[in-house]
Write a protein that holds these residues in place. Structure first.
Motif, mmCIF file in Angstrom:
data_model
loop_
_atom_site.group_PDB
_atom_site.id
_atom_site.type_symbol
_atom_site.label_atom_id
_atom_site.label_comp_id
_atom_site.label_asym_id
_atom_site.label_seq_id
_atom_site.Cartn_x
_atom_site.Cartn_y
_atom_site.Cartn_z
ATOM 1 N N PHE A 117 0.358 -1.385 0.317
ATOM 2 C CA PHE A 117 -0.570 -0.543 0.305
ATOM 3 C C PHE A 117 0.980 1.611 -0.009
ATOM 4 C CE2 PHE A 117 -2.869 3.052 2.106
ATOM 5 C CZ PHE A 117 -3.470 3.521 1.162
ATOM 6 N N LEU A 118 1.998 1.127 0.553
ATOM 7 C CA LEU A 118 2.614 1.774 0.782
ATOM 8 C C LEU A 118 3.544 1.928 -0.878
ATOM 9 C CD1 LEU A 118 5.172 1.700 3.785
ATOM 10 C CD2 LEU A 118 3.183 3.061 3.807
ATOM 11 N N GLU A 119 3.965 1.462 -1.606
ATOM 12 C CA GLU A 119 3.984 1.618 -3.109
ATOM 13 C C GLU A 119 2.844 2.535 -4.085
ATOM 14 O OE1 GLU A 119 6.364 1.864 -5.905
ATOM 15 O OE2 GLU A 119 7.081 1.556 -4.338
ATOM 16 N N LEU A 120 2.014 1.666 -3.705
ATOM 17 C CA LEU A 120 0.704 2.421 -4.071
ATOM 18 C C LEU A 120 -0.067 3.904 -4.177
ATOM 19 C CD1 LEU A 120 -1.355 2.020 -6.261
ATOM 20 C CD2 LEU A 120 -3.048 1.327 -4.071
ATOM 21 N N ILE A 121 0.327 3.766 -2.689
ATOM 22 C CA ILE A 121 0.635 5.810 -2.253
ATOM 23 C C ILE A 121 1.108 6.346 -3.171
ATOM 24 C CG2 ILE A 121 1.011 6.942 -0.777
ATOM 25 C CD1 ILE A 121 0.066 5.457 1.769
ATOM 26 N N SER A 122 2.284 6.229 -3.417
ATOM 27 C CA SER A 122 3.818 7.109 -3.516
ATOM 28 C C SER A 122 2.989 7.425 -5.517
ATOM 29 C CB SER A 122 5.145 6.426 -3.987
ATOM 30 O OG SER A 122 5.956 7.057 -4.609
ATOM 31 N N ARG A 123 3.452 5.789 -6.003
ATOM 32 C CA ARG A 123 1.894 5.412 -7.239
ATOM 33 C C ARG A 123 1.567 6.686 -7.484
ATOM 34 N NH1 ARG A 123 2.735 -0.673 -9.699
ATOM 35 N NH2 ARG A 123 5.046 -0.725 -8.288
ATOM 36 N N ALA A 124 -0.087 7.002 -6.660
ATOM 37 C CA ALA A 124 -0.800 7.768 -7.135
ATOM 38 C C ALA A 124 -0.502 9.003 -6.975
ATOM 39 C CB ALA A 124 -1.974 7.125 -6.006
ATOM 40 N N LYS A 125 0.381 9.287 -6.276
ATOM 41 C CA LYS A 125 0.357 10.255 -6.011
ATOM 42 C C LYS A 125 1.193 11.133 -6.640
ATOM 43 C CE LYS A 125 1.410 11.559 -1.010
ATOM 44 N NZ LYS A 125 1.949 11.218 0.125
ATOM 45 N N ALA A 126 1.527 10.414 -8.099
ATOM 46 C CA ALA A 126 2.684 10.363 -8.825
ATOM 47 C C ALA A 126 1.679 11.163 -10.163
ATOM 48 C CB ALA A 126 3.576 9.467 -9.733
ATOM 49 N N THR A 127 0.379 10.678 -9.744
ATOM 50 C CA THR A 127 -0.473 11.307 -11.213
ATOM 51 C C THR A 127 -0.924 12.534 -11.149
ATOM 52 O OG1 THR A 127 -2.295 10.408 -9.912
ATOM 53 C CG2 THR A 127 -0.753 8.650 -10.986
ATOM 54 N N GLY A 128 -0.827 13.171 -9.522
ATOM 55 C CA GLY A 128 -1.358 14.091 -9.543
ATOM 56 C C GLY A 128 -2.618 14.066 -8.548
ATOM 57 N N HIS A 129 -3.507 12.887 -8.837
ATOM 58 C CA HIS A 129 -4.139 13.485 -8.272
ATOM 59 C C HIS A 129 -4.789 12.396 -6.758
ATOM 60 C CE1 HIS A 129 -5.488 13.099 -12.453
ATOM 61 N NE2 HIS A 129 -5.491 12.240 -13.291
ATOM 62 N N LEU A 130 -3.450 12.739 -6.215
ATOM 63 C CA LEU A 130 -3.785 11.772 -4.746
ATOM 64 C C LEU A 130 -3.246 12.804 -4.027
ATOM 65 C CD1 LEU A 130 -4.858 9.635 -2.438
ATOM 66 C CD2 LEU A 130 -2.318 8.733 -2.561
ATOM 67 N N ARG A 131 -3.961 13.727 -2.989
ATOM 68 C CA ARG A 131 -3.440 14.638 -2.290
ATOM 69 C C ARG A 131 -2.345 14.639 -1.901
ATOM 70 N NH1 ARG A 131 -7.673 17.166 1.672
ATOM 71 N NH2 ARG A 131 -5.776 17.666 3.188
ATOM 72 N N ALA A 132 -1.120 15.288 -2.051
ATOM 73 C CA ALA A 132 0.602 15.497 -1.308
ATOM 74 C C ALA A 132 0.178 14.963 0.165
ATOM 75 C CB ALA A 132 0.930 16.488 -1.681
#
Length: 220
Positions: A138-153
């Motif tokens: 899940f930590l990896e998923l968070i990092s990838r989702a943030k990189a899309t610009g759609h998950l809040r920093a």
């Protein structure tokens, strides 16, 4: 030469088969009770539901953690598989939102598992190992989702823990009167996690006010 069997004593394979049947009866009883009533069910209640004595239960499972480990191993495997599926999604943001919806749906399907995801069981080694493995994914998923610009920093992994705890509470309070209320919670939380331009799945309708009132009056 071998010693003769004691008169009236069943052979060892029969004893083992009987012990395994008792184990399965106990696990099935625990699954039913945990799913409908949560983890607050006593070991004595599990024994009664299984139709076995307390001594038989304690021989198979000496602690509640051991029983929880056995009952929820398959659920935790599905939890880990959901992480793997999310990481394999070519769109990390979609993988993230679908993962959150999937895990919360797993909670809604089983009140016991809803609690398992928010409680640590030091005596359930296999269950805790799979939880730790899923958390790293899940930590990896968070990092990838943030990189899309759609998950809040400022989204943190602890925010998912808070959501799961809140979802478990909503499920416990509304499972009879307003069983779909958790979907509204998850939809609103995904909107809280998202940046303003992020694509989001449709949000569920708010629960009916009369249904929600019935759930509220039953709360302790």
């Amino acid at each position: 030469m071998t010693a003769p069997e004691a008169p009236g004593q069943p052979p060892e394979p029969a004893l083992r088969a009987d012990a395994e049947r008792n184990r399965e009866r106990i696990m099935e009883a625990a699954r039913r009770l945990y799913a409908s009533e949560g983890l607050g069910v006593s070991m004595a209640s599990v024994a009664r539901e299984a139709g076995v004595g307390k001594a038989t239960l304690s021989r198979r499972f000496t602690t509640r953690d051991e029983l929880v480990n056995a009952v929820f191993t398959d659920r935790m495997e599905a939890y880990a598989a959901a992480t793997t599926t999310a990481l394999a999604d070519p769109d990390p943001w979609h993988g993230f939102t679908h993962y959150v919806e999937t895990i919360c749906a797993m909670q809604a399907a089983d009140r016991g598992f809803a609690a398992v995801l928010t409680i640590s069981f030091p005596g359930a080694a296999a269950l805790e190992a799979r939880r730790a493995e899923s958390y790293q994914g899940f930590l990896e998923l968070i990092s990838r989702a943030k990189a899309t610009g759609h998950l809040r920093a400022d989204f943190a992994s602890e925010d998912l823990v808070v959501l799961l705890m809140a979802n478990a509470g909503v499920i416990a309070a509304t499972c009879d009167a307003a069983p779909g209320a958790w979907r509204r919670l998850v939809g609103q939380m995904l909107r809280a996690f998202a940046t303003p331009d992020a694509p989001l799945p449709p949000i569920a309708d708010a629960p009916d006010s009369a249904d929600l009132y019935r759930a509220m009056v039953r709360m302790p």
